[in-house]
Structures are given as C-alpha cells and as structure tokens.
Scaffold this motif. Structure first.
Motif, PDB file in Angstrom:
ATOM      1  N   VAL A 165       0.826  -1.210   0.000  1.00 15.48           N
ATOM      2  CA  VAL A 165       0.000   0.000   0.000  1.00 15.48           C
ATOM      3  C   VAL A 165       0.862   1.262   0.000  1.00 15.48           C
ATOM      4  O   VAL A 165       0.580   2.229  -0.728  1.00 15.48           O
ATOM      5  N   LEU A 166       1.915   1.252   0.800  1.00 17.28           N
ATOM      6  CA  LEU A 166       2.753   2.448   0.931  1.00 17.28           C
ATOM      7  C   LEU A 166       3.687   2.667  -0.259  1.00 17.28           C
ATOM      8  O   LEU A 166       4.167   3.776  -0.488  1.00 17.28           O
ATOM      9  N   GLY A 167       3.959   1.600  -0.990  1.00 17.43           N
ATOM     10  CA  GLY A 167       4.839   1.726  -2.145  1.00 17.43           C
ATOM     11  C   GLY A 167       6.308   1.695  -1.783  1.00 17.43           C
ATOM     12  O   GLY A 167       7.174   1.955  -2.630  1.00 17.43           O
ATOM     13  N   HIS A 168       6.624   1.397  -0.541  1.00 19.20           N
ATOM     14  CA  HIS A 168       8.019   1.220  -0.122  1.00 19.20           C
ATOM     15  C   HIS A 168       8.049   0.259   1.065  1.00 19.20           C
ATOM     16  O   HIS A 168       7.034   0.031   1.715  1.00 19.20           O
ATOM     17  N   LYS A 169       9.212  -0.297   1.317  1.00 15.85           N
ATOM     18  CA  LYS A 169       9.329  -1.246   2.418  1.00 15.85           C
ATOM     19  C   LYS A 169       8.965  -0.563   3.731  1.00 15.85           C
ATOM     20  O   LYS A 169       9.438   0.534   4.042  1.00 15.85           O
ATOM     21  N   LEU A 170       8.124  -1.226   4.478  1.00 14.70           N
ATOM     22  CA  LEU A 170       7.645  -0.677   5.746  1.00 14.70           C
ATOM     23  C   LEU A 170       8.806  -0.437   6.704  1.00 14.70           C
ATOM     24  O   LEU A 170       9.695  -1.273   6.856  1.00 14.70           O
ATOM     25  N   THR A 171       8.804   0.719   7.347  1.00 20.62           N
ATOM     26  CA  THR A 171       9.809   1.037   8.364  1.00 20.62           C
ATOM     27  C   THR A 171       9.108   1.342   9.681  1.00 20.62           C
ATOM     28  O   THR A 171       7.882   1.517   9.740  1.00 20.62           O
ATOM     29  N   ASP A 172       9.890   1.434  10.745  1.00 23.66           N
ATOM     30  CA  ASP A 172       9.319   1.780  12.049  1.00 23.66           C
ATOM     31  C   ASP A 172       8.607   3.129  12.005  1.00 23.66           C
ATOM     32  O   ASP A 172       7.603   3.335  12.691  1.00 23.66           O
ATOM     33  N   ALA A 173       9.103   4.038  11.184  1.00 23.37           N
ATOM     34  CA  ALA A 173       8.502   5.371  11.081  1.00 23.37           C
ATOM     35  C   ALA A 173       7.104   5.324  10.472  1.00 23.37           C
ATOM     36  O   ALA A 173       6.308   6.253  10.656  1.00 23.37           O
ATOM     37  N   ASP A 174       6.792   4.243   9.755  1.00 26.68           N
ATOM     38  CA  ASP A 174       5.468   4.108   9.137  1.00 26.68           C
ATOM     39  C   ASP A 174       4.428   3.545  10.097  1.00 26.68           C
ATOM     40  O   ASP A 174       3.226   3.620   9.825  1.00 26.68           O
ATOM     41  N   MET A 175       4.873   2.955  11.194  1.00 26.96           N
ATOM     42  CA  MET A 175       3.957   2.298  12.119  1.00 26.96           C
ATOM     43  C   MET A 175       3.157   3.324  12.925  1.00 26.96           C
ATOM     44  O   MET A 175       3.650   4.397  13.258  1.00 26.96           O
ATOM     45  N   PRO A 176       1.903   2.987  13.261  1.00 29.00           N
ATOM     46  CA  PRO A 176       1.077   3.934  14.020  1.00 29.00           C
ATOM     47  C   PRO A 176       1.621   4.138  15.437  1.00 29.00           C
ATOM     48  O   PRO A 176       2.053   3.186  16.086  1.00 29.00           O
ATOM     49  N   THR A 177       1.614   5.380  15.859  1.00 26.17           N
ATOM     50  CA  THR A 177       2.063   5.719  17.214  1.00 26.17           C
ATOM     51  C   THR A 177       0.935   6.308  18.049  1.00 26.17           C
ATOM     52  O   THR A 177       1.089   6.505  19.249  1.00 26.17           O
ATOM     53  N   ASP A 178      -0.189   6.621  17.388  1.00 26.06           N
ATOM     54  CA  ASP A 178      -1.363   7.140  18.082  1.00 26.06           C
ATOM     55  C   ASP A 178      -2.575   6.941  17.168  1.00 26.06           C
ATOM     56  O   ASP A 178      -2.450   6.396  16.062  1.00 26.06           O
ATOM     57  N   TRP A 179      -3.741   7.385  17.609  1.00 29.15           N
ATOM     58  CA  TRP A 179      -4.954   7.159  16.827  1.00 29.15           C
ATOM     59  C   TRP A 179      -4.906   7.889  15.488  1.00 29.15           C
ATOM     60  O   TRP A 179      -5.313   7.342  14.458  1.00 29.15           O
ATOM     61  N   ASP A 180      -4.416   9.105  15.483  1.00 31.49           N
ATOM     62  CA  ASP A 180      -4.383   9.880  14.241  1.00 31.49           C
ATOM     63  C   ASP A 180      -3.514   9.213  13.179  1.00 31.49           C
ATOM     64  O   ASP A 180      -3.890   9.156  11.992  1.00 31.49           O
ATOM     65  N   SER A 181      -2.354   8.722  13.573  1.00 27.58           N
ATOM     66  CA  SER A 181      -1.483   8.062  12.590  1.00 27.58           C
ATOM     67  C   SER A 181      -2.074   6.721  12.152  1.00 27.58           C
ATOM     68  O   SER A 181      -1.857   6.276  11.017  1.00 27.58           O
ATOM     69  N   TYR A 182      -2.848   6.094  13.026  1.00 27.49           N
ATOM     70  CA  TYR A 182      -3.553   4.854  12.676  1.00 27.49           C
ATOM     71  C   TYR A 182      -4.612   5.146  11.620  1.00 27.49           C
ATOM     72  O   TYR A 182      -4.730   4.438  10.618  1.00 27.49           O
ATOM     73  N   MET A 183      -5.380   6.217  11.827  1.00 27.57           N
ATOM     74  CA  MET A 183      -6.403   6.608  10.858  1.00 27.57           C
ATOM     75  C   MET A 183      -5.757   7.028   9.528  1.00 27.57           C
ATOM     76  O   MET A 183      -6.327   6.796   8.447  1.00 27.57           O
ATOM     77  N   ALA A 184      -4.592   7.634   9.593  1.00 24.85           N
ATOM     78  CA  ALA A 184      -3.896   8.026   8.365  1.00 24.85           C
ATOM     79  C   ALA A 184      -3.535   6.800   7.532  1.00 24.85           C
ATOM     80  O   ALA A 184      -3.634   6.815   6.291  1.00 24.85           O
ATOM     81  N   LEU A 185      -3.125   5.718   8.209  1.00 24.47           N
ATOM     82  CA  LEU A 185      -2.848   4.472   7.488  1.00 24.47           C
ATOM     83  C   LEU A 185      -4.130   3.903   6.890  1.00 24.47           C
ATOM     84  O   LEU A 185      -4.132   3.370   5.773  1.00 24.47           O
ATOM     85  N   GLY A 186      -5.229   4.005   7.639  1.00 24.51           N
ATOM     86  CA  GLY A 186      -6.515   3.550   7.116  1.00 24.51           C
ATOM     87  C   GLY A 186      -6.897   4.288   5.846  1.00 24.51           C
ATOM     88  O   GLY A 186      -7.417   3.686   4.892  1.00 24.51           O
ATOM     89  N   LYS A 187      -6.636   5.590   5.830  1.00 24.06           N
ATOM     90  CA  LYS A 187      -6.946   6.400   4.647  1.00 24.06           C
ATOM     91  C   LYS A 187      -6.086   5.963   3.459  1.00 24.06           C
ATOM     92  O   LYS A 187      -6.576   5.894   2.317  1.00 24.06           O
ATOM     93  N   LYS A 188      -4.839   5.660   3.691  1.00 24.79           N
ATOM     94  CA  LYS A 188      -3.965   5.219   2.593  1.00 24.79           C
ATOM     95  C   LYS A 188      -4.440   3.879   2.025  1.00 24.79           C
ATOM     96  O   LYS A 188      -4.373   3.654   0.808  1.00 24.79           O
ATOM     97  N   ILE A 189      -4.921   2.991   2.907  1.00 26.19           N
ATOM     98  CA  ILE A 189      -5.451   1.706   2.434  1.00 26.19           C
ATOM     99  C   ILE A 189      -6.717   1.929   1.620  1.00 26.19           C
ATOM    100  O   ILE A 189      -6.913   1.316   0.553  1.00 26.19           O
ATOM    101  N   ALA A 190      -7.590   2.832   2.105  1.00 24.40           N
ATOM    102  CA  ALA A 190      -8.825   3.136   1.364  1.00 24.40           C
ATOM    103  C   ALA A 190      -8.497   3.742  -0.004  1.00 24.40           C
ATOM    104  O   ALA A 190      -9.133   3.403  -1.022  1.00 24.40           O
ATOM    105  N   ASP A 191      -7.522   4.627  -0.036  1.00 24.59           N
ATOM    106  CA  ASP A 191      -7.117   5.228  -1.314  1.00 24.59           C
ATOM    107  C   ASP A 191      -6.546   4.172  -2.257  1.00 24.59           C
ATOM    108  O   ASP A 191      -6.775   4.226  -3.484  1.00 24.59           O
ATOM    109  N   TYR A 192      -5.799   3.232  -1.716  1.00 21.77           N
ATOM    110  CA  TYR A 192      -5.228   2.151  -2.540  1.00 21.77           C
ATOM    111  C   TYR A 192      -6.352   1.302  -3.132  1.00 21.77           C
ATOM    112  O   TYR A 192      -6.301   0.916  -4.306  1.00 21.77           O
ATOM    113  N   ASN A 193      -7.371   1.016  -2.306  1.00 18.83           N
ATOM    114  CA  ASN A 193      -8.527   0.250  -2.802  1.00 18.83           C
ATOM    115  C   ASN A 193      -9.181   0.972  -3.980  1.00 18.83           C
ATOM    116  O   ASN A 193      -9.506   0.364  -5.008  1.00 18.83           O
ATOM    117  N   ALA A 194      -9.384   2.282  -3.801  1.00 19.78           N
ATOM    118  CA  ALA A 194     -10.040   3.062  -4.855  1.00 19.78           C
ATOM    119  C   ALA A 194      -9.188   3.105  -6.124  1.00 19.78           C
ATOM    120  O   ALA A 194      -9.703   2.960  -7.247  1.00 19.78           O
TER     121      ALA A 194
END
Length: 442
Positions: A165-194
């Motif tokens: 989904v991210l288009g690059h190898k997952l790093t620790d910096a990509d992992m969710p650290t709070d709810w907002d960053s978790y929702m941001a990942l959700g948005k990227k997955i939704a955009d990838y689906n679309a």
C-alpha cells in the motif's frame, strides 16, 4: 436414670462440638492444615497427548512425593467448561480442582462455589507470580485461585500488505504511534482500494473489530481495552458500580464507530481476512504464533510481524487485554486441603508451567518461568513486555451480564445499528446497574 440421662446429654454435647470442628458436612479437612491423603478429582482441558502431558507429569511427581495420594485427572471439553463446572457443582459428581477462566473466579467466589485459598496458605505464594496476574485471583481481599496460563492481546500486522500500500518497504517510522497516525494508514489503504478498484472479497482493510457471533468473548475484551486506552474502565475500582456511560467509554465507542463508518473494518470479525492478506492489523494473542509463522512462509501476500499496543494519544495508556486461566478448589470438596496443596504444587512449578504453556504458545504465570529462553525470541518479547501492561476483565460477579451486553453492543456499533452509538451507553449503564443490584439482592 438421672445418671443415664446425664451421660446421654454429655455424649450429645461432645458430638455437637465435633460437628462444629468438622463442619458436620462430611468435610473434616475443609480447613487449612487438613490431611494430605486420599484421592482428588481434577478437571483439566483435554485436547491431545501433547497438551495433556504436563498435568500427567504433575500427577506423577506429586503422587511420588505424597504416599497415599491419588490424583484422578479427568479431561474435559474446553467448550462450555464453566457451564459444565457449575452444573457438576449442583450434584455429587463434581471435581475437587478445576481449570477456569479467571473472569469467573469472582462469580464463583460470590456464589460460594470455590474455596478461599487464603485459608490454605496460598497468599505465601504471591511473590512467585507475575504481579499483573495475581490481582485477578482476589475477591474481597482473599485469594480464590492460582494463575496457571496467561495470554495477552498485542498488535499483529501484515508487513507485506502495508509495504504494498505504501509503495516502499515498511519502516518503524510508518507504524502507528497514536490514533491519528492509525487513521492516516486507514486512509492510505482506502485510497489504494479506490486506485486499484478493489471491492468485495478483494478489498483491503485497516483492521478487524471483534464483532458478530464468533467474537462474543473477544468483542467485550476489545471494548475494555479501548476504554482503558482512553483512561476509562467498565466499573468503579471497588466494583460496586458501573461506569459504562463515562466520557472515556463514549470516546472508545466513537473510535470503534469511526472504524466502521469509514469502512476500515469488516462487519464481522475476520481472522481469515487477516490470514489471507486482506487486513493490515489485528489484536491477537500468542496462541497464533505458529499459525502465523506458517502462513508467512506459505503466502507471498503475508509477512506477519508483532508490535506493542500503541496509545491513542501521546503519553497515553497502551494496555492490552489479558487472558488467563487459573486453578480453583471446589468448596464442597472433602479433600480441600489436599486439593489446595496440589494446585500450589502445579502452579508454582516452573517445569509444569513451561510444559503446559510453551506447547500451546501460551505464557506461564510465574516470574521465573516467563524468564525461560523459550520466551526470549523477538516475537515473544513483544508479548512478554505487553504482559506487564494489561487490562483485566473486572473481577465482578456481574461479568457474565457485562460480557453478553458488551458483545452485543460492539456488534451493533460495527453493523451500524441504531443501538450502536456512544449515547446508547446510557441505556447500557442502567441495564448493568440493575444487574449489580440483582446480585446484591441474592
């Protein structure tokens, strides 16, 4: 004649005193220090020779050390174990020792079904057990169980899906650290689906909330963990009142609703979706370690890794839901002292703890056993660390009512039912307060 009557009265008085000391109910050793001889029946979860080997070893060792003792192990189905135990206690064919989910300990103690182990020296074992587990054994300041087998939910994630989904190898910096960053990942997955027209069975999801008929136990635990991460709880600290309609719980409900409204979770709990590479994150226990390792090796779309639970806000709570099975002694046991001694032997033996738990990818309950090399791999380290940061189901006799109500509520949230709103917690508060009042009237 008067002398005869006096002798009879004296005899009756003696017998009455004997009845006082042995309870006149056929349970002369049902107090601390009773005779450690005879036979006790132990109900243990059956499954396979591998999972049954540990308790068989404990039986052999204990019998070898205690002449005149027989440990009668009777393997039981793990489905409806609690119900079967309660039914057995209503008759004569009940076990002296049972292996129960910790959340039922307080209900069993409230009902007078299990023995107060403080009377048998159980409190002397406290320092041997992991601190977070010992708390679950208590009811009104007394010990009613000894911990045997623990697990904790932490965050399992599919690195392959996130990399895709991210288009690059997952790093620790990509992992969710709070709810907002978790929702941001959700948005990227939704955009990838679309962008890739992924719908139906091909759709990717951020997570899967435990909802539906297959998640009646995990759903309430999931909500409880979300509540804890918001700084809330299901009940007051003294367990005398419900706190279901607190602001913290309403925020927890709103977060679950957000996942559902944005389409970031399926409407039913989908372990299979995660295992087939369609879901990025799932809160799961260590019992899946072997399965997930095999899946990662077999499926290119899956590379399952583990991370600690993240807080909803910086500096917030990151508790994981605790699962635990403990050993109890039936109060009706005529060999309670022997039964209590046996469960102390079983639960404090690192050899038995490790033999029972490691083969099932579960966690031992003692501080020394959890330090074994088996639990020092990268994957296990995540779970072991999380075990020190847990939220346990409240030790209330009302838990069966709480579990049923919360299971339905989480499903209603995810399926977008009219009863799945945060405001509906006001109605749940009233319902569960009534359940508490009913307990007080019993």
């Amino acid at each position: 004649m008067k002398k005869t009557v006096s002798l009879i009265l004296a005899l009756l008085l003696t017998l009455s005193l004997v009845c006082v000391f042995v309870a006149c109910d056929g349970t002369p050793d049902n107090v601390g220090g009773g005779d450690l001889k005879g036979t006790i029946v132990v109900w243990w979860p059956g499954g396979s020779p591998t999972t049954e080997a540990a308790i068989q070893k404990a039986k052999q060792q204990y019998e070898a050390q205690h002449e005149g003792v027989t440990i009668d192990i009777r393997f039981q189905s793990t489905s409806d174990f609690y119900t079967s135990y309660n039914l057995a206690l209503m008759g004569k064919d009940f076990p002296d020792v049972a292996y129960v989910d910790h959340v039922y300990v307080q209900r069993l103690a409230f009902d007078g079904s299990i023995a107060n182990l403080s009377d048998y020296g159980a409190d002397e074992q406290k320092d041997k057990f992991i601190d977070s587990l010992w708390k679950t054994t208590q009811y009104e300041g007394k010990t009613y169980a000894l911990p045997m087998s623990a697990n904790v939910l932490t965050l399992a994630y599919n690195e392959a899906l996130l990399t895709r989904v991210l288009g690059h190898k997952l790093t620790d910096a990509d992992m969710p650290t709070d709810w907002d960053s978790y929702m941001a990942l959700g948005k990227k997955i939704a955009d990838y689906n679309a962008a890739h027209n992924l719908t139906g069975n091909d759709k990717l999801y951020l997570t899967t909330v435990p909802a539906g008929t297959k998640a009646t136990s995990m759903g309430p635990m999931f909500f409880m963990a979300y509540s804890a991460r918001e700084g809330g709880s299901l009940m007051s600290n003294d367990l005398k009142s419900m706190t279901m309609n607190s602001a913290e719980n309403k925020r927890a409900a709103d977060k679950i609703k957000q996942l559902a409204d944005l389409g970031y979770t399926p409407s039913d709990f989908s372990e299979s979706g995660f295992e087939n590479g369609k879901i990025a994150f799932i809160e799961m226990g260590p019992w899946k370690l072997t399965d997930y390792s095999r899946i990662s090796a077999d499926k290119a779309e899956c590379d399952i890794k583990y991370a600690p639970i993240f807080p909803f806000a910086k500096g917030g709570s990151s508790q994981g839901a605790l699962g635990l099975y403990s050993l109890v002694v039936s109060k009706k046991s005529t060999k309670a002292a022997l039964a209590a001694d046996f469960i102390k032997f079983v639960t404090t033996s690192d050899e038995i703890q490790l033999a029972h738990n490691s083969v099932q990818n579960l966690m031992p309950a003692t501080k020394t056993a959890i330090a074994d090399e088996f639990y020092k791999t990268a994957e296990w380290t995540v779970f072991v660390n999380q075990l020190n940061n847990v939220v346990a189901r409240p030790g209330s006799a009302a838990w069966p009512a709480i579990e049923k109500t919360l299971g339905e509520y989480v499903t209603n949230i995810v399926t977008k039912s009219a009863n799945g709103t945060s405001s509906y917690l006001d109605a749940i508060q009233i319902r569960l307060e009534e359940a508490l009042e009913d307990l007080e009237d019993e």
